[in-house]
Write an enzyme that holds these catalytic residues in place. Sequence first.
Site, short mmCIF file in Angstrom:
data_model
loop_
_atom_site.label_atom_id
_atom_site.label_comp_id
_atom_site.label_asym_id
_atom_site.label_seq_id
_atom_site.Cartn_x
_atom_site.Cartn_y
_atom_site.Cartn_z
N GLU A 136 9.76 3.10 -3.28
CA GLU A 136 8.62 3.74 -2.60
C GLU A 136 9.14 4.62 -1.46
OE1 GLU A 136 5.65 1.11 -0.95
OE2 GLU A 136 4.34 2.79 -0.50
N GLY A 276 10.73 -2.92 6.86
CA GLY A 276 10.67 -4.38 6.91
C GLY A 276 10.85 -5.04 5.55
N GLU A 279 7.12 -4.39 -1.56
CA GLU A 279 6.31 -5.27 -2.41
C GLU A 279 6.54 -5.10 -3.91
OE1 GLU A 279 5.10 -2.67 -0.54
OE2 GLU A 279 3.51 -1.60 -1.61
N GLU A 313 3.53 -8.56 2.10
CA GLU A 313 4.09 -8.12 0.82
C GLU A 313 3.45 -8.90 -0.33
OE1 GLU A 313 5.60 -5.46 1.21
OE2 GLU A 313 6.07 -5.70 3.33
N HIS A 316 0.08 -7.54 -1.22
CA HIS A 316 0.13 -6.28 -1.97
C HIS A 316 0.04 -6.51 -3.48
CE1 HIS A 316 0.60 -2.91 0.69
NE2 HIS A 316 1.75 -3.27 1.21
N GLU A 335 -2.13 0.20 2.29
CA GLU A 335 -1.50 -0.27 3.53
C GLU A 335 -2.52 -0.71 4.57
OE1 GLU A 335 1.29 -1.20 3.40
OE2 GLU A 335 2.29 -0.01 1.85
N1 B3K Z 1 5.23 -0.41 1.04
C1 B3K Z 1 6.41 -0.62 1.83
C2 B3K Z 1 6.80 0.56 2.65
C3 B3K Z 1 7.56 1.59 1.91
C4 B3K Z 1 8.08 2.65 2.84
C5 B3K Z 1 8.69 3.75 2.09
N2 B3K Z 1 9.32 4.73 2.94
C6 B3K Z 1 6.30 -1.82 2.70
C7 B3K Z 1 4.94 -2.25 3.03
O1 B3K Z 1 4.17 -1.57 3.66
O2 B3K Z 1 4.57 -3.30 2.62
ZN ZN Z 2 2.47 -2.63 3.02
#
Ligand code: B3K
Ligand code: ZN
Length: 915
Positions: A136, A276, A279, A313, A316, A335
């Site tokens: 992602e 961090g 998912e 996560e 998600h 998000e």
């Molecule tokens: N979806 C990922 C973040 C991805 C960032 C890409 N540059 C983590 C999160 O928000 O759960």
């Molecule tokens: Zn997220």
Amino acid sequence: MKEAQASTIYLKDYRVPEFLIDRTELRFELGESETRVISQLTMRRNPELLGNAANTLRLDGQEMELVTLSLNGRQLTPDQYSVDDDSLTIHGLDALQGDNDDGAFLLSCETLIKPQENTSLEGLYKSSGMFCTQCEAEGFRKITYYLDRPDVMSEFITTVVADKAKYPVLLSNGNDIERGEFEGGKHWVTWEDPFRKPCYLFALVAGDLKSIDDQYTTMSGRTIDLRIFVEAKDLDKCDHAMVSLKNAMAWDEKVYGREYDLDIFMIVAVDDFNMGAMENKGLNIFNTSCVLANPQTTTDTAFQRVEAVVAHEYFHNWSGNRVTCRDWFQLSLKEGFTVFRDSEFSADMGSRTVKRVEDVSFLRTHQFAEDAGPMAHPVRPDSYMEISNFYTLTIYEKGAEVVRMIHELLGAENFRKGSDLYFQRHDGQAVTTEDFVVAMEEASGRDLTLFRRWYSQAGTPVLTVSGRYNSEEQEYHLRVKQTCPATPGQPEKLPLHIPLKMALLDSQGQEIACQLQGESKDTGESDPQQERVLDVTEVEQVFVFANVPEAPVPSLLRGFSAPVKLQCDYSRDELVFLMTQDSDGFNRWNAAQSLAVDVIQELLQAHQSGSSVSADPLLSQAFADVLNTAIVDAEARANNAQDSDAFADQAMLAKLLALPSEAYLSELYDVVDVDGIHAVRERLASDLAATHKAAFSRLFELCRSDAPYVADAAGIGQRALKNTALAWMVRAETPEALSVCYAQFEQAENMTDRDAALRLLTNAQSDYAEPLREKALSAFYEQWQHEALVVNQWFSIQALSDRPGALSRVKALMAHSAFDIRNPNKVRSVIGAFCQHNALHFHDRSGEGYAFLADQIIVLDGLNPQIAARLLTPLTRWRKYDADRQEKMKAELQRIAQQSDLSPDVYEVVSKSLK
Ligand code: B3K
Ligand code: ZN
């Protein structure tokens, strides 16, 4: 500045994909110098585009070498396709495809990539000897040629081949269906993910990992294997993540009716990670900092972060994976909603009010600043150059507030109906924020037409509220005005639908029944409520409350019911009244903050005009009252009073005993007086520390405990209050207080207490403190040098210190053998900590802080553009500083802009900041 580097993508240009991929078969042959990727894509034209005559197929792909390409088993010759830096295009598809009834075709492709050389940490890369992925938003295109967009959803079957001794564990999404060995020491595993997903959710891991394993039985009785993979040395740090995961699984069943779907759920911890966690379906990949926790090495704050991120996560899996985003403009769909879900989870696991206070402080300090800066954008942006730059506080935190407002407007029951409808209607689809709002509307019957503006309009609204009591009519008039400042590309703003949760308090602090004029008292529907949510929808509105027996004090924006700046001319006495009497815990804290802000602003004004004013004694009195409550409460605990329900929330008391941060105070000004704010706040703090010296010591003694460490709400609260008291004691820097602090550092049996003491010693300025500090810092490093996360903490504690000479210390830390500019956690703990959180020294008049940051960004941009762009944030805020600083900050931005080969990431932030 090179204009050609980045083009702008617009939401209005969205088109459904011309081609679909039904099945993706991948084979990875992982090697020490290169990796071979063989893909077989079962594709067809998108039937939604009736009569789709597209004869050209363009696939995304970067940084790879194409070896072979074939269509329906026939190898293509170079004249049948073309390749450039970003894509592979196949021409004359009809002719190549031949006659095929259903229009499906098989595209096979073999490519070579070099994960070992990938420092961007996007795509497939190596971290501490293991292979891992981050796809992602657009990292999959660095793995193989593909339709790298979230609305192309496919089944994935992945075979991973690697040396067995070096990489005994081979993982991908879904369930492992087959495995075997080759001669020569290689082995392979095939994974099948039956749930269609966009490629941004793809993951692969190969390494020498160990796991802790557990199981979870879902609400329908299915048994799920849970595995957390880490390096062997970290096996003792996985229990908290595992408990958090099981709690999250149970919570999602209870609160949202969402059950896990695969047979296995895996988490892998990696050291080098841009954010961090991620998912990926069934195979979450985590930054070690968000999964490892052990009382010896991890602070309470980090324990809470692990719990929150594991839950985020996991959540998600439904809000993001089963129902995903149509395009990246919809990022907040997953998000914002998921942050709302994880914050409610954390609130249920710990102290709800404290969680709200923390979230709101963070939002008001950092998201409000983003909304007022050059990168301001709506929760659903209209355009971007580089999507990685849009993983912002606005998308995440403001997005979560938008979902929270829908929850507030609909009520918990209707909100649940709405989420059920959303998940059921869109399961397996890639959808938009509009689809989310429609589901909420249909399930609740509530009209959200006006509310939708929260998604399209950037900027933080200002709500100005004033009250007037008419004793003759027994009426109370609440006048509410809303405005919203212009943001880039949005000069004019329309009024928003703002849920204003409120109550009216009588002189005893009791809530007065809130009856709006025109509502009758005895119709069931409009029974006067103690607390109500006003629908603010116009630029200016007056709400008239009837039958109000006395002049009330309004308790406004309870629980921070909307992400706005509230302006209301409370007197200081009224603030004290709200602090002590309001039944809304958030508003009690907020009143305390407002009182402190008001006093500090008055002091600053005097400081700036060279006059001398002493702090309003009301503030000190308010501190005395909180201290007294905390002491009485702690005495009751110490005396083993039985009624534990009657005990105060110690974490909340700790919050009430904290002055507003310099960062928050800065956010309140158009032009920030960095030095003035620091000086005035420090002086006030020293005075308060001196006035309440005995009480802070008493509180500290009472909060010390021999009880074993538990990272639950009670334990965390007790340590927070104790360490707050210690901080106030150490302010005076008396030898006694510093010795107590040093003793805590030496004797602490957990990292929370050790860390708190070390921070205080590192900040202490007196001569007496110096040897203690040096001793503590070197003992700490000596003891923890083999724990990367603890070393990061050691770095950041020093980078944050406000003692003089901060920049040279930061430079020395960068020369330390443990520092590694390729590791984002290290970059964040030294460069990030200093530039983003040590305003006093970063903004030093010399401008050396700015030049330092620009130098680092230029180096980092060549290694890891995402991290480089993110680090730029403090320079983008140049408009908030005095003319001299502005010039210096701008000059550094211009210097960055003049570099050749800037990444689109850095180019976008720099160019928008200089506009
Ligand atoms: N979806 C990922 C973040 C991805 C960032 C890409 N540059 C983590 C999160 O928000 O759960
Ligand atoms: Zn997220």
